[in-house]
Design a protein around this motif. Structure first.
Motif, short mmCIF file in Angstrom:
data_model
loop_
_atom_site.label_atom_id
_atom_site.label_comp_id
_atom_site.label_asym_id
_atom_site.label_seq_id
_atom_site.Cartn_x
_atom_site.Cartn_y
_atom_site.Cartn_z
N ASP A 194 0.86 -1.18 0.00
CA ASP A 194 0.00 0.00 0.00
C ASP A 194 0.90 1.23 0.00
O ASP A 194 1.43 1.63 1.05
CB ASP A 194 -0.91 -0.01 1.23
CG ASP A 194 -1.94 1.12 1.21
OD1 ASP A 194 -1.76 2.07 0.42
OD2 ASP A 194 -2.91 1.05 2.00
N ARG A 239 0.41 4.25 -0.12
CA ARG A 239 -0.01 5.40 0.68
C ARG A 239 0.43 5.28 2.13
O ARG A 239 0.41 6.27 2.86
CB ARG A 239 -1.54 5.52 0.64
CG ARG A 239 -2.16 5.66 -0.75
CD ARG A 239 -3.65 5.38 -0.67
NE ARG A 239 -3.91 4.05 -0.11
CZ ARG A 239 -5.12 3.63 0.25
NH1 ARG A 239 -6.17 4.44 0.11
NH2 ARG A 239 -5.29 2.41 0.75
N ARG A 240 0.83 4.08 2.54
CA ARG A 240 1.08 3.84 3.96
C ARG A 240 2.46 3.24 4.21
O ARG A 240 2.67 2.55 5.20
CB ARG A 240 -0.01 2.93 4.52
CG ARG A 240 -1.41 3.53 4.40
CD ARG A 240 -2.48 2.50 4.69
NE ARG A 240 -2.39 1.99 6.05
CZ ARG A 240 -3.01 0.89 6.48
NH1 ARG A 240 -3.75 0.18 5.62
NH2 ARG A 240 -2.90 0.50 7.73
N SER A 249 5.76 2.97 5.77
CA SER A 249 6.24 3.54 7.03
C SER A 249 7.76 3.69 7.08
O SER A 249 8.28 4.41 7.93
CB SER A 249 5.79 2.64 8.20
OG SER A 249 6.26 1.31 8.03
N ARG A 283 5.03 9.61 -3.83
CA ARG A 283 4.45 9.30 -2.52
C ARG A 283 5.14 10.17 -1.46
O ARG A 283 6.24 10.68 -1.67
CB ARG A 283 4.62 7.82 -2.17
CG ARG A 283 6.06 7.35 -1.99
CD ARG A 283 6.13 5.89 -1.56
NE ARG A 283 7.49 5.45 -1.31
CZ ARG A 283 8.14 5.62 -0.15
NH1 ARG A 283 7.54 6.21 0.87
NH2 ARG A 283 9.39 5.20 -0.01
N ALA A 299 5.91 -1.57 5.40
CA ALA A 299 4.61 -1.07 4.93
C ALA A 299 3.57 -2.16 5.12
O ALA A 299 3.92 -3.35 5.21
CB ALA A 299 4.68 -0.68 3.45
N ARG A 358 -1.89 -4.33 0.68
CA ARG A 358 -3.28 -3.92 0.46
C ARG A 358 -4.26 -4.83 1.19
O ARG A 358 -5.39 -4.43 1.49
CB ARG A 358 -3.59 -3.94 -1.05
CG ARG A 358 -2.78 -2.93 -1.86
CD ARG A 358 -3.37 -2.77 -3.25
NE ARG A 358 -2.47 -2.03 -4.13
CZ ARG A 358 -1.71 -2.57 -5.06
NH1 ARG A 358 -1.73 -3.88 -5.23
NH2 ARG A 358 -0.94 -1.82 -5.83
N ARG A 400 -4.04 1.66 17.39
CA ARG A 400 -2.76 1.12 16.93
C ARG A 400 -2.16 0.17 17.97
O ARG A 400 -1.66 -0.90 17.62
CB ARG A 400 -1.80 2.27 16.63
CG ARG A 400 -0.39 1.87 16.24
CD ARG A 400 -0.35 1.10 14.94
NE ARG A 400 1.02 0.94 14.47
CZ ARG A 400 1.41 -0.04 13.66
NH1 ARG A 400 0.53 -0.92 13.21
NH2 ARG A 400 2.67 -0.13 13.28
N GLU A 444 1.97 9.38 18.67
CA GLU A 444 2.15 8.40 17.60
C GLU A 444 2.84 7.17 18.17
O GLU A 444 3.61 7.26 19.15
CB GLU A 444 3.02 9.01 16.49
CG GLU A 444 3.25 8.12 15.28
CD GLU A 444 4.19 8.75 14.27
OE1 GLU A 444 4.57 8.02 13.32
OE2 GLU A 444 4.55 9.94 14.41
N ARG A 482 5.04 3.70 16.80
CA ARG A 482 5.69 3.03 15.69
C ARG A 482 6.22 1.68 16.15
O ARG A 482 6.79 1.56 17.24
CB ARG A 482 6.86 3.85 15.14
CG ARG A 482 6.49 5.22 14.61
CD ARG A 482 7.72 5.97 14.12
NE ARG A 482 7.41 7.32 13.67
CZ ARG A 482 8.32 8.20 13.26
NH1 ARG A 482 9.61 7.86 13.22
NH2 ARG A 482 7.95 9.41 12.88
#
Length: 554
Positions: A157, A159-160, A162, A190, A225, A228, A468, A510, A512
């Motif tokens: 994905d 868009r995501r 990391s 991106r 990452a 999808r 998360r 956040e 991670r």
């Protein structure tokens, strides 16, 4: 008064093979980088694995201030002093990052007569370890974007993603950016960004891995990452782990250098303590423990950051059992915690010392929660007064406070500290314990550190952060320790609140996952993983003479 680099340049260093001999490392086990630096070979390291361990001593400090405390200087001075009183000692330190060297903090080789050398070489490129770590990190970045370009077989994905690029320099302009611009031949556009190398997961993996097999295994586990379909895509899925390990092969061998007094020092790895776990490599620490009776190591910034992470992350991961903790302070720094402006620190102010001593008292209490004996090392400054020293002692009942002058006098100025440490080491009963168990939930681990170490009333979690954390636990990562990234200047997330505040709320903005390193990072307040340079960076004053000498450094 001579600068640190002038003192270092005037020192007469011994050939690195002579320093190795102090630890009974044979010459054929060394890979020299010039006359005064060398890496210790893997065959020798494997050959000493069955030896018993020496004692491990942690040096940490109060919440840092612009007045200075001197943790690295104390670590070096204590190592020199232990040798002066007849102990076979080794020092284990982190390598300097170029970001602070050219920014505001300076290098990481100590100061005055308590330094490791060759100072300029160590603070600049050293043996190239950080360049190798940066290259390994950015190889993975390139392979992610290359995979996207050639059809994205793994279904990443985009868009995501990391995974972020890395650079060992302070450069705020690189914090957030867009890559892949300029047309289809340049890849898929991106959002991306850079972290400073010392905050990267590759650096954390490098410092926590036990051996080459563990290094590659951890590199492969790093998540870059989601797919999808919601699955985690790793460096191993991209087939990047082997090449990354190859880039790190030589760097992963610990570096051997020396103090100005000829004590052996293993310098290896360098994660920041405010945004990473802040300790030198497990490889170097374990090697030192096999070769010396006493190993002195340092954890960055205050005991609430590097000290806690050393004890809850590094020791837990590597099976280390420290025997004693030294908390470093200065009267000047305590006066700043007591409300005195930096320009006024030269005047005696017993009231400010009385107020500021609460900071060191809390750090001492925190270290004792891990079951460790604590000594306070009070570094002397010329403007200090005997009454101020008495005020510090009065504010720390039941704590041994040792005055130190190793900055001016080298190891001779830390002999009293060395004796105090050895009394604890020789009487150690093995009571070390982590602050929280593996089985505790991630939010409760964060809450435990916030309440027990920072004295917060609670943590605040945005709904997305709570989701998360729950997702990480559901995915099987709930057993990992937590690595809290926050300002180093305060027990709170606000760098302006000094002293020993309590009852505040720690804002977690956040979370991670560092699956390869083996911890969960909680980013709190406004802390940045890519620092910026100050208005007047140290780089402006650094130069090079016609004969090749570096000037203006520290």
């Amino acid at each position: 008064m001579r600068s640190d680099i002038e003192i270092a340049d005037s020192a007469t260093l011994r050939p690195i093979a002579d320093i190795a001999a102090e630890l009974k490392i044979p010459g054929d086990a060394l890979e020299p980088y010039g006359r005064y630096k060398a890496k210790v070979g893997y065959d020798f390291i494997r050959g000493v694995e069955d030896r018993p361990d020496g004692a491990l001593v942690l040096v940490t400090g109060i919440s840092p201030t612009p007045a200075g405390e001197g943790k690295t200087t104390t670590t070096i001075g204590l190592g020199d002093a232990l040798r002066r009183i007849g102990r076979r000692a080794a020092i284990c330190l982190r390598e300097p990052s170029l970001g602070p060297c050219f920014g505001v903090k300076g290098g990481a080789t100590g100061g005055g007569m308590a330094q490791v050398a060759p100072m300029a070489e160590i603070n600049l490129h050293f043996t190239g370890d950080f360049h190798a770590i940066t290259s390994a990190n950015n190889l993975l970045s390139a392979m992610i974007d290359n995979h996207l370009y050639w059809g994205n077989e793994l279904g990443i994905d985009a868009r995501r993603v990391s995974w972020r690029r890395a650079l060992d320099m302070n450069d705020r302009a690189l914090r957030d950016m867009v890559v892949g611009l300029g047309g289809a031949t340049n890849g898929a556009p991106r959002q991306d960004g850079f972290d400073i190398t010392v905050a990267s997961e590759v650096m954390a993996v490098f410092c926590l891995a036990r051996d080459l097999d563990d290094l590659r295994e951890r590199l492969g586990r790093m998540i870059v990452a989601p797919g999808r379909d919601g699955s985690a895509v790793t460096a191993r899925d991209l087939k990047a782990d082997g090449a990354m390990a190859a880039l790190l092969r030589d760097a992963f061998q610990p570096n051997l250098v020396q103090t100005l007094e000829g004590s052996p020092a293993l310098m290896h790895g360098g994660p920041f303590a405010n945004i990473a776990h802040g300790c030198n490599s497990v490889m170097a620490t374990r090697l030192g423990l096999k070769l010396a009776d006493v190993v002195v190591t340092e954890a960055g910034f205050g005991a609430d950051l590097g000290g806690e992470k050393f004890l809850d992350i590094k020791c837990r991961s590597a099976g280390l059992r420290p025997a004693c903790t030294v908390v470093v302070a200065t009267v000047r720094a305590l006066k700043m915690h007591g409300g005195v402006a930096r320009a006024d620190l030269g005047r005696e102010d017993l009231g400010a010392v009385h107020r500021g001593v609460a900071n060191v008292a809390r750090h001492v209490e925190n270290m004792r929660k891990f079951g460790l004996p604590v000594v306070v090392a009070l570094n002397r400054f010329t403007g200090d007064t005997p009454a101020e020293y008495d005020e510090v002692r009065a504010g720390l009942p039941g704590v041994e406070v040792v005055l130190c002058s190793h900055w001016a006098d080298g190891g001779a100025g830390a002999e009293d500290l060395a004796r105090a440490v050895m009394r604890r080491v020789e009487g150690w009963t093995g009571d070390y314990r982590p602050l929280y168990p593996d089985a505790m939930g991630l939010a409760d681990k964060l809450r435990t550190v916030a309440r027990e170490i920072y004295r917060a009333s609670d943590i605040s979690l945005a709904p997305a952060v709570s989701r998360r954390l729950a997702a990480l636990e559901a995915a099987g990562f709930g057993h990992l320790p937590v690595c809290i990234a926050k300002t180093q200047y305060s027990f709170t997330a606000d760098p302006k609140i000094m002293g020993a505040p309590s009852g505040h709320t720690l804002p977690v903005r956040e979370v991670r996952l560092s699956a390869g390193a083996g911890f969960v990072v909680a980013i709190c307040g406004d802390i940045m993983t890519m620092p910026g340079l100050p208005r007047r960076p140290a780089a402006e004053g650094i130069g090079l003479s016609a004969d090749g000498r570096v000037s203006g450094m520290f």
